[in-house]
Design a protein around this motif. Structure first.
Motif, mmCIF file in Angstrom:
data_model
loop_
_atom_site.group_PDB
_atom_site.id
_atom_site.type_symbol
_atom_site.label_atom_id
_atom_site.label_comp_id
_atom_site.label_asym_id
_atom_site.label_seq_id
_atom_site.Cartn_x
_atom_site.Cartn_y
_atom_site.Cartn_z
ATOM 1 N N ALA A 1 43.137 8.263 27.333
ATOM 2 C CA ALA A 1 43.534 9.466 28.067
ATOM 3 C C ALA A 1 44.205 9.148 29.388
ATOM 4 O O ALA A 1 44.602 10.044 30.116
ATOM 5 C CB ALA A 1 42.301 10.327 28.325
ATOM 6 N N GLU A 2 44.295 7.900 29.698
ATOM 7 C CA GLU A 2 44.833 7.516 30.995
ATOM 8 C C GLU A 2 46.344 7.699 31.001
ATOM 9 O O GLU A 2 47.047 7.400 30.049
ATOM 10 C CB GLU A 2 44.460 6.043 31.251
ATOM 11 N N VAL A 3 46.851 8.162 32.153
ATOM 12 C CA VAL A 3 48.291 8.367 32.306
ATOM 13 C C VAL A 3 48.896 7.099 32.898
ATOM 14 O O VAL A 3 48.334 6.541 33.845
ATOM 15 C CB VAL A 3 48.521 9.581 33.236
ATOM 16 N N LEU B 1 50.560 5.020 35.313
ATOM 17 C CA LEU B 1 51.028 5.092 36.688
ATOM 18 C C LEU B 1 50.873 3.721 37.307
ATOM 19 O O LEU B 1 49.871 3.042 37.065
ATOM 20 C CB LEU B 1 50.188 6.075 37.505
ATOM 21 N N ARG C 1 49.721 5.644 41.963
ATOM 22 C CA ARG C 1 48.343 6.119 41.795
ATOM 23 C C ARG C 1 47.711 6.360 43.163
ATOM 24 O O ARG C 1 47.090 7.388 43.408
ATOM 25 C CB ARG C 1 47.516 5.122 40.987
ATOM 26 N N LEU D 1 49.186 9.369 44.839
ATOM 27 C CA LEU D 1 48.631 10.613 44.294
ATOM 28 C C LEU D 1 47.217 10.858 44.818
ATOM 29 O O LEU D 1 46.833 11.987 45.116
ATOM 30 C CB LEU D 1 48.586 10.560 42.761
ATOM 31 N N GLN D 2 46.442 9.775 44.949
ATOM 32 C CA GLN D 2 45.066 9.930 45.428
ATOM 33 C C GLN D 2 45.039 10.396 46.878
ATOM 34 O O GLN D 2 44.108 11.085 47.297
ATOM 35 C CB GLN D 2 44.299 8.608 45.285
ATOM 36 N N GLN E 1 47.334 12.264 48.190
ATOM 37 C CA GLN E 1 48.086 13.511 48.330
ATOM 38 C C GLN E 1 47.163 14.645 48.751
ATOM 39 O O GLN E 1 46.094 14.847 48.173
ATOM 40 C CB GLN E 1 48.740 13.858 46.989
#
Lengths: 180, 246
Positions: free
Chosen positions: B23-25, B27, B32, B35-36, B38
């Motif tokens: 399920a990991e996207v 990046l 990553r 995004l963390q 953000q």
């Protein structure tokens, strides 16, 4: 169906808070959030795409974050508005607005089907103690699923109204017991 | 030429090893972490600040309502515990915070009346609830209670026969008024002991028997027994006084 959309339109701030609660839970647990849609006109009123949670406990916290955060915000907003309006008849647009926001948050506190599915999916994922995880999670998942089903009977709206109307009274009665 | 063992980062297209979880996207580490870090969108912060400000402004404006509610509940708790003076103090302070609220005023006045009744200051007790009867509309129980208090007040200081007969008529119509029965008995006993009037003696006998049955206080029951015995003896004795004028 139309009534459902009308209610959603009337309580849309709660949807925003619901998704924000998921984001906050992810941030606190260090789970990367890929995408957030706080509000949309769709079957899913909003969503948060995030990385898989590292463990079942994190998944639980992310999924049930709105139940806690929305309910707390509902209570906090209702505190200065509910009793003055309901018991003392203090009307005013400020009081009404805050109360509307409080009820909206309460209405959207329940985890969605996707939230509950994420809990069950993680509990059922391959790995050590799979059966134990499933057995431990089953009562919670069933309860949350039951709550979600009750939304057909507008239980979410009743919940929002009850928390906003009676939550402050219960808290203040508790304070009265301490000082009386 | 791309490496078959790598995949492009979804954010910046940099080639990275494929993610480990299904399920990991995909990046890259830099994206990553970006995004963390953000933050929530600015419009959400602004709206949240506005709501918090509105609620924070409302709290001091409505604080006296919340305080009055707490005091009102404290009054009820103290009243249920039998601490009437504490209950009245709480109720009074609640009224001072929200003057003109009927619910608060009713509780304060009823408590004031209850305390005065317990101290046998029946006139004060009646005065406390009289405005409620005037303003509350058709409340027969409250009117009856006010009438009882006024009768009780009239029985305290040497009532005349007319007052006593009025009290008897009220009691005949409202047999559950135990306090009125006790005070009426007391008034008749006082009068009989002062004047020896047989009218008082005959009136107090049925009252005394009923009060003796009603009371749970053994000392009071004993006193009533003594009075009954005294009056019955006096009525049966040959030289008993005749009925004097009131």
């Amino acid at each position: 169906m139309i009534w459902g959309w009308l209610i959603i339109a009337a309580t849309f701030p709660g949807v925003i808070v619901h998704e924000a609660a998921h984001v906050i839970a992810c941030r606190l647990l260090g789970v990367t959030v890929y995408e957030v849609r706080f509000l949309q006109i769709d079957r899913n009123l909003g969503y948060v795409l995030h990385a898989p949670a590292p463990n079942l406990f994190s998944t639980l916290l992310i999924a049930t974050g709105p139940l806690v955060i929305n309910s707390l915000i509902c209570l906090a907003l209702a505190m200065p508005a509910s009793i003055p309006r309901d018991i003392f008849g203090a009307t005013g647009w400020g009081t009404g607005l805050i109360l509307w926001l409080a009820v909206s948050c309460g209405v959207h506190a329940f985890p969605s089907r996707a939230d509950i599915a994420a809990i069950w999916e993680h509990a059922s994922s391959a790995g050590r103690f799979r059966r134990i995880r499933q057995i431990l999670i089953w009562p919670l998942a069933t309860t949350l699923s039951g709550l979600n089903l009750l939304t057909i009977l507008w239980f979410d709206i009743i919940f929002g109204i009850v928390v906003a109307a009676f939550g402050p009274r219960w808290i203040l009665k508790g304070i009265a017991h301490l000082i009386a | 030429m791309s490496d078959a063992a790598t995949v492009p980062c979804l954010s910046c297209d940099t080639d990275i090893p494929p993610p480990t979880g299904a399920a990991e996207v995909p990046l890259c580490e830099a994206c990553r972490q970006k995004l963390q870090r953000q933050s929530l969108p600015p419009w959400l912060w602004i709206l949240s600040a506005a709501v918090v400000l509105a609620a924070a402004t409302l709290l001091p404006a409505n604080y006296h309502y919340l305080s009055a509610y707490v005091r009102y509940q404290a009054a009820e708790i103290a009243q249920n515990d039998g601490r009437l003076h504490d209950a009245h103090a709480w109720a009074e302070s609640a009224v001072s915070l929200v003057p003109g609220d009927m619910t608060l005023e009713i509780r304060e006045r009823m408590l004031r009346s209850q305390i005065a009744t317990r101290d046998r200051r029946y006139a004060d007790a009646a005065e406390a609830i009289a405005p409620l009867v005037d303003s509350a509309g058709d409340l027969p129980e409250l009117r009856e209670h006010l009438l009882q208090l006024r009768l009780l007040a009239s029985l305290i200081d040497d009532p005349d026969r007319e007052t006593l007969e009025r009290a008897h008529r009220f009691l005949d119509a409202h047999e559950h008024q135990a306090l009125l029965r006790q005070e009426l008995l007391t008034a008749h006993v006082r009068r009989w002991r002062a004047t020896g009037n047989t009218w008082d003696a005959r009136k107090l006998l049925p009252l005394a028997r009923k009060v003796a049955r009603e009371t749970s206080d053994p000392e009071f029951a004993r006193l009533i027994g003594e009075v009954l015995s005294e009056v019955e003896t006096a009525l049966e004795s040959p030289g008993r006084p005749t009925e004097a004028s009131p």
